[in-house]
Design an enzyme around this catalytic site. Structure first.
Site, PDB file in Angstrom:
ATOM      1  N   GLY A 174     -32.037   1.631  14.135  1.00  0.00           N
ATOM      2  CA  GLY A 174     -33.352   2.243  14.207  1.00  0.00           C
ATOM      3  C   GLY A 174     -33.954   2.177  15.632  1.00  0.00           C
ATOM      4  CG  ASN A 175     -36.707   4.390  17.404  1.00  0.00           C
ATOM      5  OD1 ASN A 175     -37.933   4.323  17.343  1.00  0.00           O
ATOM      6  ND2 ASN A 175     -36.134   5.132  16.870  1.00  0.00           N
TER       7      ASN A 175
END
Ligand code: CTP
Length: 404
Positions: free
Chosen positions: A208-209
């Site tokens: 993810g980020n």
């Protein structure tokens, strides 16, 4: 004015008080009865150089709540307990803090702090959404260790972030307007994407980020306030969005691509604020990878570039806005990104700068356009950035529809 409610985080309100006074604020402090069980009024009155208001029943000043409300340029409530949030949302006025808030018209910042279960309860979610719709700025709690040892969402935001939010609102002179007076997006259909995609490694892990979705959500809310029919495609919790907004929850880049490309023709303005993963694990493991099996080998393959695909497929007259998350903004690189992806406008931010982008309530951007648009928006709230983005997009929309 600083309102302090009765939660263990009341001790952190002392630091909020100190920071606001240090920043030059003339601070009046109001404490609820239960707040005084955690911290003494003397602490605040010494820091603020003002007596602390604690009761509606002070015979010396029976109208203190209306006087305080009239004097305040901004009210910040930290910590805001679940009980206070429920009472404020319902317009109750049985104590000094709620009565003052009901009498005030200035910007209000609410900084919740409570146990995760209380924060996530549908009653609290609904009350927060209601306050956000009324124009109250919510400084979301952080995730971490809570009183009692549990770990989860509910920790009061850092005093520095709370003070920065107040400073930003005061600098802008924001007043609650109940929507953009011009309704300049009435009759338009706007698609906004928000949040960071999650690409599964196995059923429990993902790549993810750090995107929180706040900027995309602010754009969706502002577009709705200007009269647009909005569809928000988001990976984040859409709490606080106005009722009636269509919200499509997605997780991966592929889900987002399906949701966006499947009905691209329905919209005349598309704003890709989401942080879409560029790569995903080639195949997600069907069962949880066990530690005993050693580090997993994760082979990555490119995801679809949704914005670039929109650039190819967009119907005539549609305006397309991209975002560019950069570490150190190079305008030529950003311009090249806009042209390569076929966007009309691109909103670039330096996610490595202080207070900018991912997870913050503030942002600083450049808005560049193929038509020569070149607007710098210095550090401000994500709502103000949303307004600037929509101002630029609306101008472009007017020209684009006149030509098509
Ligand atoms: N974007 C997209 N699909 C992707 C990657 C990005 O639609 N697979 C969109 C984003 O929503 C944003 C724009 O493209 O509007 C730019 O995203 P950014 O991450 O800044 O650019 P990248 O193309 O990923 O390039 P790089 O990471 O190399 O800077």
């Amino acid at each position: 004015m600083l309102g302090v409610c009765g939660g263990i985080a009341a001790y952190k309100a002392v630091e909020v008080c100190r920071r606001l006074v240090d920043a030059g604020a003339h601070l009046a402090v109001v404490m609820t009865e239960s707040a005084q069980r955690f911290v003494g009024p003397m602490t605040f009155s010494a820091l603020a150089s003002e007596p602390v208001a604690t009761t509606l029943w002070d015979l010396g000043d029976p109208l203190a709540h209306t006087r305080l409300a009239a004097r305040a340029d901004c009210v910040v409530v930290a910590p805001a307990t679940a009980d206070f949030i429920a009472r404020y949302a319902q317009g109750m006025a049985g104590d000094m803090l709620c009565a003052t808030l009901l009498a005030s018209t200035c910007p209000v910042v609410v900084c919740p702090a409570m146990h995760t279960g209380m924060w996530e309860h549908p009653a609290t979610r609904d009350n927060i959404a209601l306050l956000a719709r009324r124009g109250v700025t919510i400084v979301d709690p952080g995730i971490g260790r809570l009183a009692g040892g549990d770990i989860g969402a509910g920790r009061l935001a850092e005093p520095e972030e709370i003070a920065a939010t107040v400073r930003t609102l005061l600098a802008e002179g924001v007043r609650i307007t109940g929507g953009h007076p011009s309704g300049d997006l009435a009759g338009h259909r706007v698609l906004v994407t928000a949040g960071g995609t999650r690409e599964p490694i196995d059923p429990v892990r993902f790549i993810g980020n750090r995107s929180s979705g706040k900027q995309g959500h602010a754009i969706a809310a502002e577009a709705a306030a200007r009269g647009a029919q909005v569809c928000l495609v988001t990976t984040a919790n859409p709490a606080g969005m106005p009722p009636g907004m269509e919200v499509v929850g997605v997780e991966t880049a592929a889900d987002m691509a399906d949701a966006v490309l499947g009905r691209l023709e329905d919209f005349d303005l598309v704003i890709m604020a989401a942080a879409v993963a560029d790569f995903r694990p080639e195949s997600a493991l069907p069962a949880k990878h066990k530690k005993i099996e050693g580090p997993p080998e994760v082979s990555l393959v490119p995801t679809i570039d949704i914005l670039a695909e929109i650039g190819v497929r967009r119907p005539a007259g549609q305006v397309v806005v991209g975002f560019a998350a950069e570490t150190g903004v190079d305008r030529e690189r950003v311009r090249a990104k806009m042209l390569a992806k076929g966007a009309d406008l691109i909103v670039a931010n330096d996610v490595s700068a202080t207070g900018v982008g991912f997870g913050h309530d503030t942002n600083a951007v450049w808005i560049l356009g193929t038509d020569g648009t070149d607007i710098e928006v210095p550090l401000t709230s994500k709502t103000k950035v949303a307004q600037a983005v929509l101002d630029a997009a609306t101008r472009r929309l007017g020209r684009s529809q006149a030509n098509s």
